[in-house]
Design an enzyme around this catalytic site. Structure first.
Site, PDB file in Angstrom:
ATOM      1  N   TYR A 144     -73.048-170.220 -57.496  1.00  0.00           N
ATOM      2  CA  TYR A 144     -74.161-169.920 -58.410  1.00  0.00           C
ATOM      3  C   TYR A 144     -73.650-169.124 -59.589  1.00  0.00           C
ATOM      4  O   TYR A 144     -72.975-168.105 -59.417  1.00  0.00           O
ATOM      5  CB  TYR A 144     -75.240-169.126 -57.672  1.00  0.00           C
ATOM      6  CG  TYR A 144     -76.450-168.810 -58.527  1.00  0.00           C
ATOM      7  CD1 TYR A 144     -77.263-169.835 -59.020  1.00  0.00           C
ATOM      8  CD2 TYR A 144     -76.789-167.495 -58.847  1.00  0.00           C
ATOM      9  CE1 TYR A 144     -78.379-169.552 -59.800  1.00  0.00           C
ATOM     10  CE2 TYR A 144     -77.897-167.206 -59.623  1.00  0.00           C
ATOM     11  CZ  TYR A 144     -78.698-168.238 -60.100  1.00  0.00           C
ATOM     12  OH  TYR A 144     -79.801-167.952 -60.871  1.00  0.00           O
ATOM     13  N   ASP A 239     -66.491-165.797 -61.951  1.00  0.00           N
ATOM     14  CA  ASP A 239     -67.824-165.205 -61.987  1.00  0.00           C
ATOM     15  C   ASP A 239     -67.831-164.083 -60.948  1.00  0.00           C
ATOM     16  O   ASP A 239     -67.989-164.330 -59.753  1.00  0.00           O
ATOM     17  CB  ASP A 239     -68.866-166.274 -61.669  1.00  0.00           C
ATOM     18  CG  ASP A 239     -70.281-165.707 -61.690  1.00  0.00           C
ATOM     19  OD1 ASP A 239     -70.438-164.466 -61.658  1.00  0.00           O
ATOM     20  OD2 ASP A 239     -71.229-166.516 -61.717  1.00  0.00           O
ATOM     21  N   LYS A 267     -74.895-157.426 -62.204  1.00  0.00           N
ATOM     22  CA  LYS A 267     -75.266-156.614 -61.045  1.00  0.00           C
ATOM     23  C   LYS A 267     -74.701-155.187 -61.103  1.00  0.00           C
ATOM     24  O   LYS A 267     -75.244-154.374 -61.826  1.00  0.00           O
ATOM     25  CB  LYS A 267     -74.931-157.382 -59.766  1.00  0.00           C
ATOM     26  CG  LYS A 267     -75.732-158.716 -59.730  1.00  0.00           C
ATOM     27  CD  LYS A 267     -75.842-159.422 -58.421  1.00  0.00           C
ATOM     28  CE  LYS A 267     -76.878-160.531 -58.498  1.00  0.00           C
ATOM     29  NZ  LYS A 267     -76.396-161.891 -58.540  1.00  0.00           N
TER      30      LYS A 267
HETATM   31  C1  LIG Z   1     -76.750-163.005 -59.536  1.00  0.00           C
HETATM   32  C2  LIG Z   1     -75.667-163.908 -60.002  1.00  0.00           C
HETATM   33  C3  LIG Z   1     -75.672-164.485 -61.281  1.00  0.00           C
HETATM   34  C4  LIG Z   1     -76.849-164.404 -62.198  1.00  0.00           C
HETATM   35  O1  LIG Z   1     -77.118-163.105 -62.613  1.00  0.00           O
HETATM   36  P1  LIG Z   1     -78.606-162.747 -63.108  1.00  0.00           P
HETATM   37  O2  LIG Z   1     -78.484-161.355 -63.595  1.00  0.00           O
HETATM   38  O3  LIG Z   1     -79.495-162.938 -61.923  1.00  0.00           O
HETATM   39  O4  LIG Z   1     -78.936-163.713 -64.206  1.00  0.00           O
HETATM   40  C5  LIG Z   1     -74.565-165.204 -61.678  1.00  0.00           C
HETATM   41  N1  LIG Z   1     -73.502-165.347 -60.878  1.00  0.00           N
HETATM   42  C6  LIG Z   1     -73.458-164.824 -59.648  1.00  0.00           C
HETATM   43  C7  LIG Z   1     -72.230-164.999 -58.815  1.00  0.00           C
HETATM   44  C8  LIG Z   1     -74.551-164.108 -59.165  1.00  0.00           C
HETATM   45  O5  LIG Z   1     -74.538-163.639 -57.908  1.00  0.00           O
END
Ligand SMILES: *Cc1c(COP(=O)(O)O)cnc(C)c1O
Length: 432
Positions: A144, A239, A267
């Protein structure tokens, strides 16, 4: 457990907010029951609208390394706020946060601040495409990277939870340049690079995937991706929205010893405020406007309140933080595993440093399909068994356990005790 107030709020919310929530997984759709509306957080504890108290193992999906309402973080945000909430002009705090990020994350020489992980991932992709002059992306099934169109293709997290393979509203054109490979599959990556290598702008990866439950990279897999990216001239994007500052101060790239070109952060970096970032070598980052032609901007980017909170949390990080966090995560993971063993429940508890996940399956998952095929009804029973006993887990079997340093011995004991009882609930096929 009395949940009238949450139920009333949920009913009101559903009338005015789609699904009653501002992010889908919060609605408890995959575990059933009434989503708890939160009144406040205190350290390791979440208090809901009915006054029920829970040991929090979600921590806002990762940002809160020190639990709720950590004094240093709130004080920094409050002090910043008193000077004005937003200027749309540069501030010293942004420079200090950028310096702190660069100091922590090995591969970053320059960094730009944005407002969400989605925005950071989307911007990283644009930068990779702009810098290489190429269009295609290689991403992994179940990883994701936020909900930008090109990345919402076989994504994990809420998309997997709700069983939407991508999403209506994402055009074929937006998804056409995204090529998928199964996680941990060298042959698939080799085949994609052989066929599309010259058109690949980026290989995007959650270095320790945590949105399809927890499926760590096979030994050597990240290094293999580094080699593949170098061989075809693609930008390797890590990511690290979850792993950044949570798996180690320098993220997965520090712990696993493989350096990406671009790092995406979110985060933890914002300390519980809307803040995210992407960064990399100066030579690559200088493609961004105003120095370069790749456009990227934001009215609230580098917001002084979020920056102050993020910086305050980063300033609390040292090696001992990760030892303690890993210790807490180990107690939770080992406690869960012992509970399932004692109750005769077939389950896999995976732990990778400070991260842990629970999957009800006969073997540890290696890729997305393994998690999808797990017993999600059993997860729902475990979730509710824990919730009833005052432990708040992520309301989906695709998510992981997020521990915090606020978890003291008492809280950890409560988690482990609850797990033994909840494992009996799972074994009995009950729902509470
Ligand atoms: C939470 C998350 C996102 C998206 O971040 P948001 O602040 O919710 O838009 C992208 N990549 C990873 C791996 C995530 O866990």
């Amino acid at each position: 457990m009395r949940t009238e107030n949450s139920a009333d709020l949920f009913e009101r919310a559903r009338a005015v907010i789609p699904g009653g929530v501002n992010s889908p997984v919060r609605a408890f759709a995959s575990v059933g029951g009434t989503p708890r509306f939160v009144a406040r957080g205190e350290g390791a504890t979440l208090v809901d609208a009915d006054g029920n108290r829970y040991v929090d193992l979600v921590n806002s999906w990762g940002p809160l390394l020190f639990g709720h309402a950590r004094q240093e973080v709130l004080a920094a945000a409050e002090a910043a706020m008193r000077l004005g909430s937003s200027f749309g002009a540069p501030t010293e705090g942004e420079v200090r946060l950028a310096e702190a990020i660069i100091d922590a994350v090995p591969s970053i020489e320059k960094v730009r601040l944005v407002n969400s992980g989605t925005e950071a991932g989307m911007s990283a992709v644009r930068l990779a495409r702009g810098a290489t002059g190429r269009a295609k992306l290689l991403k992994f099934v179940g990883h994701y990277h936020g909900h930008a169109d090109a990345l919402l293709v076989a994504a994990g997290s809420g998309v997997a939870t709700l069983g939407i393979p991508g999403s209506p509203g994402v055009t074929a054109g937006a998804a056409a340049d995204t090529i998928l490979a199964p996680w941990n599959d060298r042959d698939a990556v080799t085949a994609v690079v052989a066929e599309y290598g010259g058109d690949l702008a980026a290989i995007l990866v959650e270095p320790v995937p945590a949105n399809m439950n927890l499926v760590p990279p096979a030994a050597g897999f990240l290094g293999f991706l580094r080699e593949q990216a170098d061989a075809c001239g693609a930008v390797l994007v890590f990511d690290e929205v979850i792993t950044g500052f949570r798996l180690a101060r320098g993220g997965a790239q520090e712990r696993e010893g493989v350096r990406p070109d671009i790092t995406v952060l979110g985060k933890v970096v914002g300390g519980g405020f809307p803040l995210a970032a992407f960064g990399g070598p100066a030579e690559l980052m200088d493609h961004l406007a105003p120095d370069g032609p790749v456009y990227q901007a934001g009215t609230l980017s580098g917001n002084p309140v979020a920056v102050a909170a993020g910086l305050a949390q980063l300033e609390l990080l040292d090696a001992s933080v990760y030892e303690c966090l890993e210790g807490a995560t180990r107690i939770v993971a080992d406690g869960f595993a012992a509970a399932f063993r004692a109750a005769g429940v077939t389950a896999q508890v995976t732990r990778h440093g400070t991260l842990a996940g629970v999957v009800f399956a006969a073997a540890a998952p290696q890729r997305f399909e393994d998690v999808a095929a797990a017993d999600h009804a059993a997860y729902a029973r475990f979730f509710h068994g824990m919730l009833e006993r005052g432990v708040y887990l992520a309301p989906s079997g695709y998510e992981i356990v997020f521990t915090s340093l606020a978890l003291d011995t008492d809280a950890l004991d409560r988690v482990v005790t609850a797990a033994h009882e909840a494992a009996e609930v799972v074994a009995a096929g009950r729902t509470g």
